[in-house]
Each structure stands twice: as C-alpha cells, then as structure tokens.
Scaffold this motif. Sequence first.
Motif, PDB file in Angstrom:
ATOM      1  N   UNK A 173       0.858  -1.181   0.000  1.00 43.00           N
ATOM      2  CA  UNK A 173       0.000   0.000   0.000  1.00 43.00           C
ATOM      3  C   UNK A 173       0.895   1.231   0.000  1.00 43.00           C
ATOM      4  N   UNK A 174       0.359   2.393  -0.371  1.00 44.41           N
ATOM      5  CA  UNK A 174       1.185   3.601  -0.310  1.00 44.41           C
ATOM      6  C   UNK A 174       1.655   3.890   1.103  1.00 44.41           C
ATOM      7  N   UNK A 213      -0.611   4.464   7.268  1.00 40.96           N
ATOM      8  CA  UNK A 213      -1.290   5.615   7.853  1.00 40.96           C
ATOM      9  C   UNK A 213      -2.473   6.030   6.984  1.00 40.96           C
ATOM     10  N   UNK A 214      -2.251   6.087   5.686  1.00 40.77           N
ATOM     11  CA  UNK A 214      -3.316   6.484   4.765  1.00 40.77           C
ATOM     12  C   UNK A 214      -4.457   5.475   4.784  1.00 40.77           C
ATOM     13  N   UNK A 215      -4.114   4.194   4.752  1.00 41.08           N
ATOM     14  CA  UNK A 215      -5.143   3.152   4.780  1.00 41.08           C
ATOM     15  C   UNK A 215      -5.947   3.234   6.073  1.00 41.08           C
ATOM     16  N   UNK A 216      -5.242   3.404   7.198  1.00 42.76           N
ATOM     17  CA  UNK A 216      -5.931   3.485   8.489  1.00 42.76           C
ATOM     18  C   UNK A 216      -6.813   4.725   8.574  1.00 42.76           C
ATOM     19  N   UNK A 217      -6.321   5.849   8.043  1.00 41.90           N
ATOM     20  CA  UNK A 217      -7.108   7.079   8.062  1.00 41.90           C
ATOM     21  C   UNK A 217      -8.360   6.919   7.202  1.00 41.90           C
ATOM     22  N   UNK A 257      -7.587  -1.128  15.660  1.00 44.73           N
ATOM     23  CA  UNK A 257      -7.279  -1.947  14.485  1.00 44.73           C
ATOM     24  C   UNK A 257      -5.848  -1.704  14.039  1.00 44.73           C
ATOM     25  N   UNK A 258      -5.116  -2.803  13.862  1.00 47.45           N
ATOM     26  CA  UNK A 258      -3.765  -2.748  13.309  1.00 47.45           C
ATOM     27  C   UNK A 258      -3.833  -2.918  11.795  1.00 47.45           C
ATOM     28  N   UNK A 259      -3.190  -2.015  11.067  1.00 42.94           N
ATOM     29  CA  UNK A 259      -3.038  -2.127   9.614  1.00 42.94           C
ATOM     30  C   UNK A 259      -1.569  -2.406   9.335  1.00 42.94           C
ATOM     31  N   UNK A 260      -1.279  -3.585   8.818  1.00 49.97           N
ATOM     32  CA  UNK A 260       0.091  -4.024   8.551  1.00 49.97           C
ATOM     33  C   UNK A 260       0.284  -4.195   7.050  1.00 49.97           C
ATOM     34  N   UNK A 271       4.860   2.062  -0.340  1.00 52.46           N
ATOM     35  CA  UNK A 271       5.458   2.772  -1.465  1.00 52.46           C
ATOM     36  C   UNK A 271       5.529   4.276  -1.241  1.00 52.46           C
ATOM     37  N   UNK A 272       4.825   4.777  -0.197  1.00 56.56           N
ATOM     38  CA  UNK A 272       4.809   6.218   0.023  1.00 56.56           C
ATOM     39  C   UNK A 272       4.708   6.606   1.476  1.00 56.56           C
ATOM     40  N   UNK A 273       5.346   5.832   2.349  1.00 54.22           N
ATOM     41  CA  UNK A 273       5.294   6.147   3.767  1.00 54.22           C
ATOM     42  C   UNK A 273       6.079   7.408   4.086  1.00 54.22           C
ATOM     43  N   UNK A 274       5.740   8.050   5.227  1.00 54.89           N
ATOM     44  CA  UNK A 274       6.461   9.252   5.630  1.00 54.89           C
ATOM     45  C   UNK A 274       6.665   9.245   7.133  1.00 54.89           C
TER      46      UNK A 274
END
Length: 248
Positions: A13-14, A17-21, A31-34, A39-42
């Motif tokens: 995933x990019x 954080x984005x997926x969780x948001x 919820x844990x998103x692993x 590809x675009x973490x910050x």
Amino acid sequence: MSTDADRVVLDSCPSTMTVARDGFAGYLRPTWVLAHRQTGGHGRRGRPWANPRGAFTATLALPRPGTAQAAAQRSFVAALALFDAVVAVTGRPDGLSLKWPNDVLLNGGKLAGILLESLGPRRDGTLDGLLIGIGVNLIEPPVAGEVEEGAVRPVALAEETGVQVTPEEFLDALAPAYARHEQAFTAQGFGPIRRAWLDRAARLGQTITARLPGEAVTGTFKTIDEMGYLQLQTDTGLRGIAAAEVFF
C-alpha cells in the motif's frame, strides 16, 4: 476503550497511515493495519519513511483516545510496547533503550520509530481517533542515503541479534504488549508509563542536543515531566521542550 484489536494485513500500500485514516470510520475497535511493503510512507515533518527489506510497517488506529495531551502520551505507551515486543522475540533486553521522543534503540542504533497523527477534535475537546505509525527494521537497516545527516545510525534486529522474525510474527508480540500498556495507561494515567519509560531511557543524565525550528538547545537530560516534555538542564536553567529532534 477496549484493548482488543482487529488486524488488517496488506501485501502493499502507499502508506498504512493512509489506509488506516481512510478506513477509520469503519473500525469498530482498535485496528492494526500491517503492510509488507509501503510505497509512500512518511516520517516526522513529512520526511520519507524508509522501507528496507522485511521491515515491519504498521499503523494502530485507536478510536476515542481522549484529549490531545493523552494522545501525545501514547508515543511513550507505544515505545514501551515495542521494547517488550523486541524482548519477546529475542528473549533478551540487552542493548535496548528508548530515545525521546519516539525511537527505540538497539546497541546504540535506531531500530524502530513511532509517528502519531490525530483525528478530530470533537466538541468536548477530545479526539475522534489517533493513528500510531510504527516502523521496525527487522532484517536490514535503511541505506545511508535515506537517513538524515547527524541522526542515530540505523540498525536491524536480525543483524544485531541474529533473530529473524516476519512482520506478522512481530505483530503477534507487539499487539498484546501494546494492549497491556494501553490498559495500564487508561486505568492509571501517565505516571506509571512515565516511570517505566525513564527506566529504559537512553542518555538519561547525559548531555544531548534538542533541535527545534531555528534553535538548538544543549544540556543535561534530567527527566521527562508529567506531560512527557523533555527536561534539559542548560547553562541558563531548566528548559522544558515539548517536541524536538534529539541528537547525541
């Protein structure tokens, strides 16, 4: 708030954080998103979040974390959970320490980092949610060009301890460790978390430098206060610092 947590595992995933948001409204409990690959973490201040091979990259989405102050103190909760998770998978605490405000060190090098992002606020002054992003170098550290100049050298769990674990195996240790510390924080407040963090603090009582926008403050690391602020004894007196980059 319940300490039971759900889990979402993604190949890529990019950014977790984005997926969780984006998915937060549909989460009924923590919820844990692993993700096996980002590809675009910050990281802090928008810097790229390096994603070396086999790294643990995850975000914990917490509903209703309380006030902004309580949300910020979750950085210390997460740091203690990371400490415990590393001990659980390696069988030893040797060489582990916690660097203010949000890093875990192993043998003096940076093993893991934490990033917080708040969601809200609500009319009563509390937050809708909190995202706790966590990155751990499990197999190899980032390459030199991905690390800020002057920062603590990065290290990896496998290289330093000889222990290799998958991201899912690490989450199996981290999730219950976080739940234990979250429960203690919710029931007893920041005091016990603060004391436990200080017991594991890197460079306590030593000279460090805190870099703020437009200013660098050097002094003796005395403690963290009841808010979680860094307390530096400087030539001009005791200085409390809410947020900064720490170098030593």
